[in-house]
Write a protein that holds these residues in place. Structure first.
Motif, PDB file in Angstrom:
ATOM      1  N   THR A 135     -12.988  -5.691  30.923  1.00  0.00           N
ATOM      2  CA  THR A 135     -12.592  -5.374  32.294  1.00  0.00           C
ATOM      3  C   THR A 135     -11.924  -6.586  32.934  1.00  0.00           C
ATOM      4  N   ASP A 136     -12.366  -7.769  32.554  1.00  0.00           N
ATOM      5  CA  ASP A 136     -11.697  -8.951  33.093  1.00  0.00           C
ATOM      6  C   ASP A 136     -10.267  -9.048  32.557  1.00  0.00           C
ATOM      7  N   LYS A 175      -8.254  -6.620  34.421  1.00  0.00           N
ATOM      8  CA  LYS A 175      -7.926  -7.100  35.756  1.00  0.00           C
ATOM      9  C   LYS A 175      -6.691  -7.991  35.702  1.00  0.00           C
ATOM     10  N   GLU A 189      -3.720  -5.804  35.295  1.00  0.00           N
ATOM     11  CA  GLU A 189      -3.453  -5.059  36.513  1.00  0.00           C
ATOM     12  C   GLU A 189      -2.807  -5.944  37.576  1.00  0.00           C
ATOM     13  N   ASP A 190      -3.284  -7.150  37.710  1.00  0.00           N
ATOM     14  CA  ASP A 190      -2.677  -8.103  38.644  1.00  0.00           C
ATOM     15  C   ASP A 190      -1.176  -8.171  38.425  1.00  0.00           C
ATOM     16  N   GLY A 243       0.683  -4.591  38.654  1.00  0.00           N
ATOM     17  CA  GLY A 243       0.665  -4.096  40.023  1.00  0.00           C
ATOM     18  C   GLY A 243       1.752  -4.776  40.833  1.00  0.00           C
ATOM     19  N   ALA A 261       2.411   1.205  36.731  1.00  0.00           N
ATOM     20  CA  ALA A 261       1.098   1.816  36.635  1.00  0.00           C
ATOM     21  C   ALA A 261       0.525   1.590  35.243  1.00  0.00           C
ATOM     22  N   VAL A 262      -0.779   1.474  35.175  1.00  0.00           N
ATOM     23  CA  VAL A 262      -1.443   1.270  33.892  1.00  0.00           C
ATOM     24  C   VAL A 262      -2.255   2.505  33.522  1.00  0.00           C
ATOM     25  N   ILE A 263      -1.977   3.040  32.363  1.00  0.00           N
ATOM     26  CA  ILE A 263      -2.840   4.101  31.856  1.00  0.00           C
ATOM     27  C   ILE A 263      -3.897   3.444  31.003  1.00  0.00           C
ATOM     28  N   PHE A 264      -5.125   3.586  31.450  1.00  0.00           N
ATOM     29  CA  PHE A 264      -6.215   2.836  30.869  1.00  0.00           C
ATOM     30  C   PHE A 264      -6.899   3.679  29.812  1.00  0.00           C
TER      31      PHE A 264
END
Lengths: 339, 339
Positions: B74-75, B78, B81-82, B85, B90-93
DNA sequence: GAGCGGTTGTGAACCGTTTCAACGGTTATA
DNA sequence: TATAACCGTTGAAACGGTTCACAACCGCTC
């Protein structure tokens, strides 16, 4: 490489290829297998944008959470993903980070993507934006937040009850000076948990001053550490003997802050968190916490959304509310005798 | 509600509206403001599917990780995403959960979405699939994994070095019977960290038997607890005096397993984890661990991808490798005298 | 052999954008 | 005055699917 190439290669029309893809049952077996062969020979992969353009809506949905690095939300996300993955849907994962601007930017983006729907833990009760979204045909389900309007689905946990459970437990253990650590107060979760705590105080016929609020700028470990310092800054005689945190990250931070100053938990100060993330049990002092059904939260929300997407006529909006459960561990086990 | 409605309402052609949206500088100021007014009056939101269809590729990218519930990932997310974004992407996770089938299904989905690119921590070195993806025009960047091929970008951390650092530390503290907990061995991270550990043993002129492998079916807290039970099942005289875990989740599990059986850490058994997730420092016994620059990993990978997307001609593929760092905490502080 | 119902397959219209050749209008140049 | 150069705008052709009215063909029956 398009459906047209496949059609040529298989000696059929484009319509037939489309049928093989979407309603394989209505096409004759021999034709079908010929088309399938062509597809795999050419390595054809359908273009979802074209499909979406024609159909109006796509196969993706948005998930907007407050904080990716909070395991509570990743567990929720896992629940969402379980459900949507099984349905062949993609999730666009968005992290608002508690920032209304980021939230708004992500909603714009999701709208441009024409997602089927949005699962969101809104920052504040900015329902106006969400209702507008809904009116444009984007399904909206509130996540970890009770919908104030009957025309939006929501899946939440009774945060007041959770706050009450935690506080009652501390009161029963003899605590009469208790700190509430949480914030920003704009977050409904924080407010509700605090309200629940106040309810427990009232139920026990205690004065409201028993609970003292320590506001934090966010719900992170670092914010928890700061709060611990503030609590320890008070004179020993009036200092809280117990701390109730609005979530486990804060509680872990408070625990660290206290331990560094050689304050023992639970002997000197008892501690209760919220969420019961997996790491709560593995903490330096195993953390008492209020457990929420995290994955089920996500699964339920996604199911609700898919239901509405697939049969909008049958669908009735509903507010699902789960019950939280207090898990008592070492961090609050010490029973205080006297005040 | 389309670009056509906007055009009518503003009394211009669709081409002009499109220009206002994409190259506002080439349209006359008065026309531009007239169009913008129409857009906001009608509440027009462009349809990204149509844009994507025409342009060929969209504004999204895929991120495929091994385990969402591992804070390490998740880090990393992040960090991704930073960066994305900020670029309006957009990010498809996607969470492959270590399951090759899920991974494959997600890659299919991403290909149908015609994502710009994919950031992925592959399960095994299934480069065939990834290279095929790349050949079809989907940019691929390997994440937390060194690319064996020079024609794929990759961002990773030197896992061998990390394993060596951890093991050297244990050896220097006098340990001569050490357990390695990790698995499945199919994961390159696990193999590399183990290899690094073996390297430290060789460097210290010790016998390979010093390190004993305890394979786990996954890298979770639960798997760690099981491993602890297996370690404790050995006769005291030959039992390991230290444990090196392939990641922190396993280490937290081992810690729980040991503590439940009243085995003291580090006095009876020393413990070192890997990743240095935030919760490592907050564990029951603060965990020694090998730190990786998690967010930077994500940021760098995303940056590389965006660079390649924006200027494919300038772009040179590269293998970025970060250096890990050993963080010593209480769980390995006890120095063993004698064997 | 005309008429009929049922099954398969066809092909064109359409979804909402981008892009680009072409166009009319104005200004600078010869 | 004719010509070139430039500017802002236009309109239609893609992009790659889905959908649907309709055609073609089949075996039957009368």
């Amino acid at each position: 490489m398009s459906i047209r190439d496949v059609a040529n290669h298989a000696g059929v029309s484009v319509g037939t290829v489309s049928n093989v893809l979407n309603r394989p049952d209505i096409v004759a077996p021999t034709t079908r297998s010929r088309v399938l062969a062509a597809i795999s020979e050419l390595g054809f992969v359908p273009n979802d944008a074209a499909r979406q353009l024609r159909r109006g809506r796509g196969r993706t949905l948005g998930l907007v959470v407050l904080d990716v690095s909070n395991p509570f939300f990743t567990d929720v996300a896992k629940g969402v993903e379980d459900t949507t993955g099984a349905a062949g849907m993609a999730v666009i994962f968005c992290n608002s980070d508690g920032d209304p601007n980021k939230e708004s930017a992500y909603l714009d983006l999701l709208e441009e993507q024409r997602v089927q729907g949005v699962l969101i833990t809104p920052i504040d009760d900015a329902n106006t934006r969400l209702v507008r979204l809904r009116d444009r045909g984007v399904l909206v389900v509130l996540l970890d937040r009770r919908s104030p309007r009957p025309d939006l689905c929501s899946v939440s946990v009774d945060d007041r009850l959770g706050g009450e459970l935690a506080m009652r437990h501390l009161i029963e253990n003899g605590h009469r000076r208790i700190a509430f650590v949480g914030g920003p107060h704009r977050l409904e979760q924080v407010r509700d948990r605090h309200d629940g705590a106040m309810r427990a105080i009232a139920a026990a016929d205690l004065a409201p001053e028993v609970l003292r609020r320590f506001d934090t700028p966010g719900t992170t470990v670092a914010a928890g550490r700061d709060a611990a310092a503030r609590i320890l800054g008070m004179p020993r005689s009036t200092r809280a003997t117990a701390v109730f945190c609005a979530n486990d990250l804060l509680a872990l931070g408070v625990l660290q802050g206290l331990t560094r100053q050689r304050v023992r938990v639970p002997d000197d100060i008892a501690l209760v968190g919220y969420d019961d993330i997996d790491f709560a049990a593995a903490a330096a002092v195993p953390l008492s916490s209020v457990r929420q059904p995290r994955q089920r939260l996500g699964q339920t929300a996604a199911t609700l959304l898919l239901e509405e997407a697939n049969s909008p006529d049958i669908h009735r909006h509903q507010q699902v509310i789960f019950e939280p459960e207090l898990v008592v561990r070492e961090s609050s086990q010490f029973v205080r005798s006297g005040g």
